[in-house]
Design an enzyme around this catalytic site. Structure first.
Site, PDB file in Angstrom:
ATOM      1  N   HIS A  17       0.838  -1.207   0.000  1.00  0.00           N
ATOM      2  CA  HIS A  17       0.000   0.000   0.000  1.00  0.00           C
ATOM      3  C   HIS A  17       0.872   1.256   0.000  1.00  0.00           C
ATOM      4  CE1 HIS A  17      -3.034  -2.682   2.303  1.00  0.00           C
ATOM      5  NE2 HIS A  17      -3.522  -2.519   1.088  1.00  0.00           N
ATOM      6  N   LYS A  41     -15.362  -8.612   4.338  1.00  0.00           N
ATOM      7  CA  LYS A  41     -14.069  -9.086   4.869  1.00  0.00           C
ATOM      8  C   LYS A  41     -14.085  -9.062   6.396  1.00  0.00           C
ATOM      9  CE  LYS A  41     -10.871  -7.604   1.189  1.00  0.00           C
ATOM     10  NZ  LYS A  41      -9.849  -6.591   0.832  1.00  0.00           N
ATOM     11  N   ARG A  90      -2.266  -5.669  -8.374  1.00  0.00           N
ATOM     12  CA  ARG A  90      -1.185  -6.665  -8.303  1.00  0.00           C
ATOM     13  C   ARG A  90      -1.238  -7.631  -9.464  1.00  0.00           C
ATOM     14  NH1 ARG A  90      -2.828  -7.827  -2.211  1.00  0.00           N
ATOM     15  NH2 ARG A  90      -4.758  -7.633  -3.377  1.00  0.00           N
ATOM     16  N   SER A 127      -2.786  -7.623   2.837  1.00  0.00           N
ATOM     17  CA  SER A 127      -3.118  -7.587   4.263  1.00  0.00           C
ATOM     18  C   SER A 127      -3.560  -8.958   4.742  1.00  0.00           C
ATOM     19  CB  SER A 127      -4.247  -6.574   4.518  1.00  0.00           C
ATOM     20  OG  SER A 127      -3.871  -5.290   4.117  1.00  0.00           O
TER      21      SER A 127
HETATM   22  O1  PNS Z   1      -9.385  -3.091   0.907  1.00  0.00           O
HETATM   23  P1  PNS Z   1     -10.546  -3.245  -0.009  1.00  0.00           P
HETATM   24  O2  PNS Z   1     -11.387  -4.418   0.370  1.00  0.00           O
HETATM   25  O3  PNS Z   1     -10.146  -3.266  -1.447  1.00  0.00           O
HETATM   26  O4  PNS Z   1     -11.434  -1.934   0.220  1.00  0.00           O
HETATM   27  C1  PNS Z   1     -12.660  -1.859  -0.413  1.00  0.00           C
HETATM   28  C2  PNS Z   1     -13.342  -0.507  -0.153  1.00  0.00           C
HETATM   29  C3  PNS Z   1     -13.578  -0.255   1.337  1.00  0.00           C
HETATM   30  C4  PNS Z   1     -12.489   0.607  -0.713  1.00  0.00           C
HETATM   31  C5  PNS Z   1     -14.650  -0.649  -0.933  1.00  0.00           C
HETATM   32  O5  PNS Z   1     -15.371  -1.725  -0.424  1.00  0.00           O
HETATM   33  C6  PNS Z   1     -15.463   0.620  -0.906  1.00  0.00           C
HETATM   34  O6  PNS Z   1     -15.206   1.542  -1.650  1.00  0.00           O
HETATM   35  N1  PNS Z   1     -16.456   0.646  -0.002  1.00  0.00           N
HETATM   36  C7  PNS Z   1     -17.304   1.788   0.175  1.00  0.00           C
HETATM   37  C8  PNS Z   1     -18.738   1.472  -0.222  1.00  0.00           C
HETATM   38  C9  PNS Z   1     -18.930   1.681  -1.703  1.00  0.00           C
HETATM   39  O7  PNS Z   1     -18.743   2.750  -2.239  1.00  0.00           O
HETATM   40  N2  PNS Z   1     -19.340   0.589  -2.358  1.00  0.00           N
HETATM   41  C10 PNS Z   1     -19.572   0.577  -3.773  1.00  0.00           C
HETATM   42  C11 PNS Z   1     -18.275   0.390  -4.542  1.00  0.00           C
HETATM   43  S1  PNS Z   1     -18.565   0.351  -6.276  1.00  0.00           S
END
Ligand code: PNS
Length: 161
Positions: A17, A41, A90, A127
């Site tokens: 990150h 998650k 990745r 992670s």
């Molecule tokens: O570490 P991650 O799992 O890639 O993080 C994902 C995260 C938290 C960035 C994603 O789930 C997110 O943007 N959540 C916010 C809710 C949202 O906007 N959902 C629609 C995404 S198209």
């Protein structure tokens, strides 16, 4: 002024990150690292712990700020007037996961997603794997910032980080 958001769970933040934050921060005037919650998650660290680790890890990046967000990422982008979302890739699995989110976010708000390929030597770092390896007693010191390593030891016991 260009402002981008780099969102993620960051449970915990890894050197992978940090590589993306550093390189994205060179492309925009300001980068906001935003920790949210992926409901699908399981989590080791609570939101406040994740924010603290991110703030410590980003302390030497002058145009990077760290914030938490709830709700839709596109609403957060609008709230802080960010023009782009940055994600690290990745490989193919990340692309499959990220592409529909990028397309949904563009559909919802017009905000663009910029993908940055992970540095090859960090391509295996996640992670989830860091937590699994640390919880089984494996060495992760080279994969996470020192403050995260210390927190993993606190959380899992000293022999586990
Ligand atoms: O570490 P991650 O799992 O890639 O993080 C994902 C995260 C938290 C960035 C994603 O789930 C997110 O943007 N959540 C916010 C809710 C949202 O906007 N959902 C629609 C995404 S198209």
């Amino acid at each position: 002024m260009t402002r981008a958001v780099c969102p993620g769970s960051f449970d915990p933040v890894t050197n992978g990150h940090l590589d993306i934050f550093r390189r994205a921060s060179a492309l925009f005037d300001e980068l906001v690292v935003a920790t949210g919650t992926n409901v699908s998650k399981s989590r080791l660290f609570d939101p406040e712990e994740r924010l603290e680790m991110l703030r410590e890890a980003c302390a030497d990046l002058p145009n990077v700020t760290v914030m938490g967000f709830t709700g839709l990422i596109v609403d957060f982008c609008k709230e802080i007037d960010a023009q782009a979302i940055v994600k690290g890739l990745r490989g193919g699995n990340d692309y499959e996961y990220e592409l529909p989110m990028a397309q949904m976010n563009a559909h919802l708000s017009g905000v663009e997603t910029v993908f940055i390929p992970t540095t090859a030597s960090l391509g295996y770092v996640s992670s989830s794997l860091v937590k699994e390896v640390a919880s089984l007693g494996g060495e992760v010191a080279e994969l996470v910032p020192p403050a995260v390593h210390a927190r993993l030891a606190q959380k899992l016991g000293p022999r586990h980080a």
